[in-house]
Design a protein around this motif. Structure first.
Motif, mmCIF file in Angstrom:
data_model
loop_
_atom_site.group_PDB
_atom_site.id
_atom_site.type_symbol
_atom_site.label_atom_id
_atom_site.label_comp_id
_atom_site.label_asym_id
_atom_site.label_seq_id
_atom_site.Cartn_x
_atom_site.Cartn_y
_atom_site.Cartn_z
ATOM 1 N N SER A 44 0.824 -1.215 0.000
ATOM 2 C CA SER A 44 0.000 0.000 0.000
ATOM 3 C C SER A 44 0.858 1.266 0.000
ATOM 4 C CB SER A 44 -0.979 0.007 1.179
ATOM 5 O OG SER A 44 -0.289 -0.034 2.412
ATOM 6 N N LEU A 45 1.940 1.280 0.764
ATOM 7 C CA LEU A 45 2.816 2.452 0.760
ATOM 8 C C LEU A 45 3.529 2.594 -0.587
ATOM 9 C CD1 LEU A 45 4.337 2.285 4.373
ATOM 10 C CD2 LEU A 45 2.623 3.884 3.515
ATOM 11 N N SER A 46 3.937 1.478 -1.173
ATOM 12 C CA SER A 46 4.581 1.511 -2.485
ATOM 13 C C SER A 46 3.616 2.038 -3.544
ATOM 14 C CB SER A 46 5.061 0.113 -2.896
ATOM 15 O OG SER A 46 6.093 -0.324 -2.060
ATOM 16 N N GLN A 47 2.365 1.593 -3.491
ATOM 17 C CA GLN A 47 1.364 2.057 -4.457
ATOM 18 C C GLN A 47 1.109 3.552 -4.315
ATOM 19 O OE1 GLN A 47 -1.847 -0.674 -3.597
ATOM 20 N NE2 GLN A 47 -1.202 -2.079 -5.212
ATOM 21 N N PHE A 48 1.055 4.041 -3.093
ATOM 22 C CA PHE A 48 0.846 5.469 -2.838
ATOM 23 C C PHE A 48 1.965 6.289 -3.479
ATOM 24 C CE2 PHE A 48 1.545 9.330 -0.403
ATOM 25 C CZ PHE A 48 0.277 9.859 -0.283
ATOM 26 N N LEU A 49 3.208 5.879 -3.261
ATOM 27 C CA LEU A 49 4.346 6.603 -3.829
ATOM 28 C C LEU A 49 4.417 6.439 -5.345
ATOM 29 C CD1 LEU A 49 7.001 5.764 -1.095
ATOM 30 C CD2 LEU A 49 5.973 8.008 -1.535
ATOM 31 N N SER A 50 4.134 5.253 -5.842
ATOM 32 C CA SER A 50 4.175 4.998 -7.284
ATOM 33 C C SER A 50 3.132 5.818 -8.037
ATOM 34 C CB SER A 50 3.957 3.511 -7.576
ATOM 35 O OG SER A 50 5.053 2.764 -7.126
ATOM 36 N N ALA A 51 1.954 5.983 -7.458
ATOM 37 C CA ALA A 51 0.885 6.751 -8.103
ATOM 38 C C ALA A 51 1.309 8.199 -8.350
ATOM 39 C CB ALA A 51 -0.377 6.710 -7.252
ATOM 40 N N ARG A 52 2.258 8.674 -7.568
ATOM 41 C CA ARG A 52 2.758 10.045 -7.700
ATOM 42 C C ARG A 52 4.108 10.105 -8.429
ATOM 43 N NH1 ARG A 52 -0.547 8.883 -4.022
ATOM 44 N NH2 ARG A 52 -1.960 10.403 -3.119
ATOM 45 N N ASN A 53 4.545 8.943 -8.917
ATOM 46 C CA ASN A 53 5.857 8.814 -9.574
ATOM 47 C C ASN A 53 7.011 9.212 -8.647
ATOM 48 O OD1 ASN A 53 4.940 7.840 -12.099
ATOM 49 N ND2 ASN A 53 4.296 9.904 -12.609
#
Length: 61
Positions: A44-53
Motif C-alpha cells: 500500500s505504501l509503495s502504491q501510494f508513492l508509485s501513483a505520484r511517480n
C-alpha cells in the motif's frame, strides 16, 4: 534500542522494508527519502508513492 517501525499511519510493527523515494519538484534526482514499511504495508505504501511517480526503489531493511 527500539526497533524501527513501519511508517504507515497507526502501525507499530517492526519495519522490514525501506521505500526509497523523492519528489522531483522538491528534490534533486539523486536524493532519496525513506519510508519504512512492515510486510503488511509494503504494497500500500509503495502504491501510494508509485501513483505520484515518487517511488525509486524498495530494499530490505
Amino acid at each position: 534500542m527500539e526497533p524501527d517501525v513501519c511508517s504507515a499511519k497507526g502501525c507499530s510493527a517492526p519495519a522490514t522494508w525501506q521505500l526509497l523515494w523523492n519528489n522531483p519538484k522538491l528534490h534533486t534526482p539523486e536524493r532519496r527519502k525513506t519510508w519504512l514499511a512492515c510486510d503488511d504495508h509494503k504494497t500500500s505504501l509503495s502504491q501510494f508513492l508509485s501513483a505520484r511517480n515518487f517511488l525509486k526503489d524498495v530494499v530490505a531493511h
